[in-house]
Design a protein around this motif. Structure first.
Motif, PDB file in Angstrom:
ATOM      1  N   GLY A  95     -18.248 -29.718  17.110  1.00 55.78           N
ATOM      2  CA  GLY A  95     -18.930 -27.789  17.148  1.00 55.78           C
ATOM      3  C   GLY A  95     -18.491 -27.619  15.553  1.00 55.78           C
ATOM      4  O   GLY A  95     -18.099 -28.224  14.356  1.00 55.78           O
ATOM      5  N   LYS A  96     -18.780 -25.838  15.401  1.00 56.92           N
ATOM      6  CA  LYS A  96     -18.874 -25.198  14.246  1.00 56.92           C
ATOM      7  C   LYS A  96     -17.487 -25.228  13.262  1.00 56.92           C
ATOM      8  O   LYS A  96     -17.166 -25.555  12.005  1.00 56.92           O
ATOM      9  CB  LYS A  96     -19.819 -24.032  13.966  1.00 56.92           C
ATOM     10  N   ASP A  97     -16.681 -24.490  14.277  1.00 57.86           N
ATOM     11  CA  ASP A  97     -15.719 -24.435  14.085  1.00 57.86           C
ATOM     12  C   ASP A  97     -14.295 -25.592  15.016  1.00 57.86           C
ATOM     13  O   ASP A  97     -14.078 -26.242  15.431  1.00 57.86           O
ATOM     14  CB  ASP A  97     -14.466 -23.134  14.285  1.00 57.86           C
ATOM     15  N   PRO A 128     -26.728 -26.676  12.471  1.00 58.77           N
ATOM     16  CA  PRO A 128     -27.099 -25.848  13.437  1.00 58.77           C
ATOM     17  C   PRO A 128     -27.292 -24.809  12.302  1.00 58.77           C
ATOM     18  O   PRO A 128     -27.429 -23.423  12.019  1.00 58.77           O
ATOM     19  CB  PRO A 128     -27.315 -25.745  14.678  1.00 58.77           C
ATOM     20  N   TRP A 129     -25.720 -24.705  12.030  1.00 59.92           N
ATOM     21  CA  TRP A 129     -24.558 -22.894  11.256  1.00 59.92           C
ATOM     22  C   TRP A 129     -24.451 -23.129   9.975  1.00 59.92           C
ATOM     23  O   TRP A 129     -24.531 -22.553   9.059  1.00 59.92           O
ATOM     24  CB  TRP A 129     -23.164 -23.265  11.343  1.00 59.92           C
ATOM     25  N   ALA A 130     -25.182 -24.340   9.499  1.00 62.61           N
ATOM     26  CA  ALA A 130     -25.659 -24.641   7.609  1.00 62.61           C
ATOM     27  C   ALA A 130     -25.974 -22.805   6.925  1.00 62.61           C
ATOM     28  O   ALA A 130     -27.621 -23.131   7.247  1.00 62.61           O
ATOM     29  CB  ALA A 130     -25.994 -25.594   6.942  1.00 62.61           C
ATOM     30  N   ASP A 131     -25.475 -23.207   6.046  1.00 62.91           N
ATOM     31  CA  ASP A 131     -26.572 -22.055   5.417  1.00 62.91           C
ATOM     32  C   ASP A 131     -26.615 -22.947   3.850  1.00 62.91           C
ATOM     33  O   ASP A 131     -26.448 -22.957   3.424  1.00 62.91           O
ATOM     34  CB  ASP A 131     -24.883 -20.950   4.526  1.00 62.91           C
ATOM     35  N   THR A 154     -26.959 -33.009  16.008  1.00 60.73           N
ATOM     36  CA  THR A 154     -26.022 -33.050  16.065  1.00 60.73           C
ATOM     37  C   THR A 154     -25.194 -34.495  17.191  1.00 60.73           C
ATOM     38  O   THR A 154     -23.886 -33.716  16.986  1.00 60.73           O
ATOM     39  CB  THR A 154     -25.735 -31.447  16.618  1.00 60.73           C
ATOM     40  N   THR A 203     -21.672 -26.533  20.971  1.00 63.46           N
ATOM     41  CA  THR A 203     -22.062 -25.932  22.561  1.00 63.46           C
ATOM     42  C   THR A 203     -23.227 -26.320  22.983  1.00 63.46           C
ATOM     43  O   THR A 203     -24.202 -26.987  22.178  1.00 63.46           O
ATOM     44  CB  THR A 203     -22.145 -24.347  21.936  1.00 63.46           C
ATOM     45  N   GLN A 250     -13.295 -27.476  18.282  1.00 63.75           N
ATOM     46  CA  GLN A 250     -14.072 -27.217  19.272  1.00 63.75           C
ATOM     47  C   GLN A 250     -15.292 -28.209  19.391  1.00 63.75           C
ATOM     48  O   GLN A 250     -15.800 -28.670  18.084  1.00 63.75           O
ATOM     49  CB  GLN A 250     -15.858 -25.891  18.312  1.00 63.75           C
ATOM     50  N   ASN A 288     -25.978 -24.792  23.262  1.00 68.57           N
ATOM     51  CA  ASN A 288     -27.524 -24.245  22.338  1.00 68.57           C
ATOM     52  C   ASN A 288     -27.327 -25.361  20.431  1.00 68.57           C
ATOM     53  O   ASN A 288     -28.579 -25.570  20.043  1.00 68.57           O
ATOM     54  CB  ASN A 288     -27.298 -22.950  21.398  1.00 68.57           C
ATOM     55  N   GLU A 289     -25.582 -25.698  20.115  1.00 76.65           N
ATOM     56  CA  GLU A 289     -26.017 -26.986  18.894  1.00 76.65           C
ATOM     57  C   GLU A 289     -26.056 -28.396  19.195  1.00 76.65           C
ATOM     58  O   GLU A 289     -26.498 -28.918  17.945  1.00 76.65           O
ATOM     59  CB  GLU A 289     -24.407 -26.461  19.056  1.00 76.65           C
TER      60      GLU A 289
END
Lengths: 421, 421
Positions: free
Chosen positions: B70-72, B212-215, B86, B78, B75, B80-81
């Motif tokens: 996951g992102k962190d 999904p969490w990429a800026d 992913t 999730t 983790q 959602n991710e």
């Protein structure tokens, strides 16, 4: 596909490193250019590939030199700048692909690297038509049609599947489709993330940090500065495609992909993976897709399939038809089953047995390119009176050839005793 | 190479998308790991591939989960991710390749995607050894040897060429060499230049802008967000290699590459290009390298050649031996000429007829990987008393098999009437 006469285009591959050669042959009045706009080709009024002269495309190519570009616009590489990473460099303007010369492989007309000193004279002596291709870009694509109303942009896949293209047109379509796509798709260096530029008349992509005038202040040297790197060269993705025969040689195993157009059954196919022989790959794919173990894998022929860079490698194999078919392993097929020769003959002899509608082509495009915005399922299915019980691919696809070569007895297979399995 | 028993590793390719499966099988006490350091493998004291347990390599893998990160840190993805970009994501730690399970393709033990709900229990039921591989990095490579003095780092190419490796070791070496190289070499997205990350147990590389969490502030969307892109999947580069027979079937055409080690002659070879059938490519390569036109191209077999990702595709072809040989076209060969069966038999029956010194291996490495710092020519040639008149490749290379299958009459070729050419 299995004949072994030489290909219609002589690629003169060893001359791609010479910008003098490429500039001379591109400027030749005999040269012809294919234009692409993404996956579409420029088609003439008769819906065949449009062939333009150098004069007609010049305004899209940017300033000369087209190959061997030096640091500043309009400059040719200096003697000091010449080197591995500048051979036929083209770092400005659309990436041009030299497809080859339409001429038999002739040792009389051959231009050896060893005595290639006067490119203009040498090129003037060449027989045959040199062909080039490039992507014109979306904005130019519309503008071009405004000024040249006899042309259109079109997907050429239906041409390849349904029509017997002459050998030259097929070669031009296939090579330009794969090579222009490769040049478009690979804009950045996989080793360091810097932009790439074109070399060797479209046959090599190098990292722009390797240009002698690159300002690499604060950057780590790109790993491609040393050694050989396969991603600098065009990629071909082999796909094994296999028609499996039972122990009698009278039945074949075919499958329906989940995304196939209605009622189509075909030979089973899949991409080969690193460290597999073709035979390993055939065995793995059929087991993964249908749960069936095969042996006696026999090579048939290959077909380039430029969507974007596949090479279909056709095989026959044998299996014990008493094995339980299961498609729940990799879940790629909606169905797989055995068909008798009579069942297959009924379809291949049916006038609509390999009929592909525009809607079918759209579904096939999606298998290769991923879903498009518009759902194929939303369009009405054509109503046909005398429908075949199922359909098989046409002869424009290697699966169609594998199926017919077996069905019509062009390829024969002896029965195998059960005890010998 | 041409036998069609199944490969020793069952790749379970359809389970690569499941991080639960990969995490469970990687943690299994049966799992074994191959370590690489660039092009070198970790070798055990007996100079075969070292096979480590998960416990032995754990400290190099980074925090769990190893797949489905996951992102962190620490983790798992999730709900959602979870998504296409992913699936089995691994964006932290060295890129791990799941090589497969050493087990026959068994439908009894098969784990279908369709009822795969309890990975630990399912994995516990599997028979056979699961294999993984990863690159440990240069710094760790030295440190590892300090603590484990029974091991060494070594190029395994000599193993492949000179020794008859058992089938499993050959498969492990070949697959790990190609796949770890691919993962190491492709660090950035060819479409947009952003860093890539690993998916599918090392079998897919995706653009990090698609996480999904990429800026992605201020960035154009990466073109790989839509459609399919072949560079996301491992690459295999087919090379055609052909032994050309004359009209009598009693002579063969072989060439000496300019960079070949001393006195070696071999079948002629070259990379296929987009839009070629294998047969087209065979005809082009032999014409470019030797100026000879061939026909009747016949498939023999394939051999994966993981330096880094070639697939050698072996052929025989026929030619009229009265054609003038010329090597000045593409200038790749130092020499090409016809050899009689007696001449070839003398060499293949000679105890040093395929002898490869360490120096020879070094030259072969350079053909694949480009020149290294140290010049092979600077080392003294071994002095040999009973020297063969020339040398040919050993049976560990497909060229050696093509040559011997012909020389020993395992493959026979009928004479062709001159009038039928």
């Amino acid at each position: 596909m299995s004949d072994t006469t030489s290909a219609p285009l002589n690629r003169l591959s060893w001359l791609r490193t010479s910008h003098s050669f490429l500039n001379a042959i591109a400027a030749s009045p005999n040269a012809r250019w294919l234009l692409l706009n993404g996956t579409q080709h420029l088609l003439s009024s008769s819906a065949v590939l449009a062939e333009l002269t150098t004069e007609q495309v010049k305004s899209f190519l940017g300033p000369e030199p087209w190959f061997g570009q030096g640091k500043d616009e309009g400059q040719t590489l200096t003697a000091n700048e010449l080197g591995t990473f500048t051979e036929s460099a083209r770092h400005r303007g659309p990436r041009i692909v030299f497809l080859g010369l339409h001429d038999a492989l002739s040792t009389v007309n051959a231009l050896p690297t060893s005595d290639f000193t006067d490119p203009e004279t040498a090129v003037a002596k060449l027989n045959g038509t040199p062909y080039f291709a490039f992507d014109i870009g979306e904005a130019n694509a519309s503008a071009f049609l405004e000024e040249h109303k006899q042309f259109s942009w079109g997907e050429a896949r239906p041409l390849m599947m349904n029509v017997t293209l002459d050998k030259l047109s097929l070669a031009l379509f296939t090579e330009s489709r794969s090579m222009v796509d490769w040049n478009l798709r690979n804009k950045f260096c996989p080793a360091c993330g810097s932009p790439t530029f074109s070399q060797w008349g479209g046959w090599k992509l190098s990292c722009s940090t390797l240009l002698p005038w690159a300002d690499n202040t604060g950057k780590e040297p790109c790993p491609t500065a040393k050694g050989l790197h396969n991603f600098a060269h065009p990629r071909t993705d082999p796909v094994v495609i296999t028609l499996v025969l039972d122990e009698t040689g009278e039945k074949v195993l075919m499958g329906r992909g989940k995304k196939f157009p209605g009622k189509f059954y075909s030979a089973l196919a899949g991409f080969i993976e690193p460290a597999e022989t073709f035979e390993d790959s055939v065995i793995r794919e059929i087991w993964e897709e249908a749960g069936v173990k095969v042996w006696d894998v026999q090579y048939h022929s290959t077909q380039p399939w430029p969507f974007p860079a596949n090479l279909m490698v056709g095989f026959y194999a044998r299996a014990d038809s008493s094995q339980t078919i299961r498609v729940d392993l990799d879940n790629e097929l909606a169905d797989a089953r055995w068909f008798t020769r009579a069942e297959v003959l009924e379809v291949v002899n049916h006038k609509l047995g390999s009929n592909l509608s525009g809607r079918d082509h759209k579904r096939l495009d999606e298998i290769t390119d991923g879903p498009s915005g518009k759902a194929a399922a939303g369009e009405a299915a054509p109503v046909v009176e005398d429908e075949p019980p199922f359909r098989v691919p046409p002869t424009g696809a290697i699966a169609g050839v594998l199926i017919r070569d077996w069905a019509f007895g062009k390829k024969t297979f002896a029965p195998i005793q059960k005890g010998n399995l």
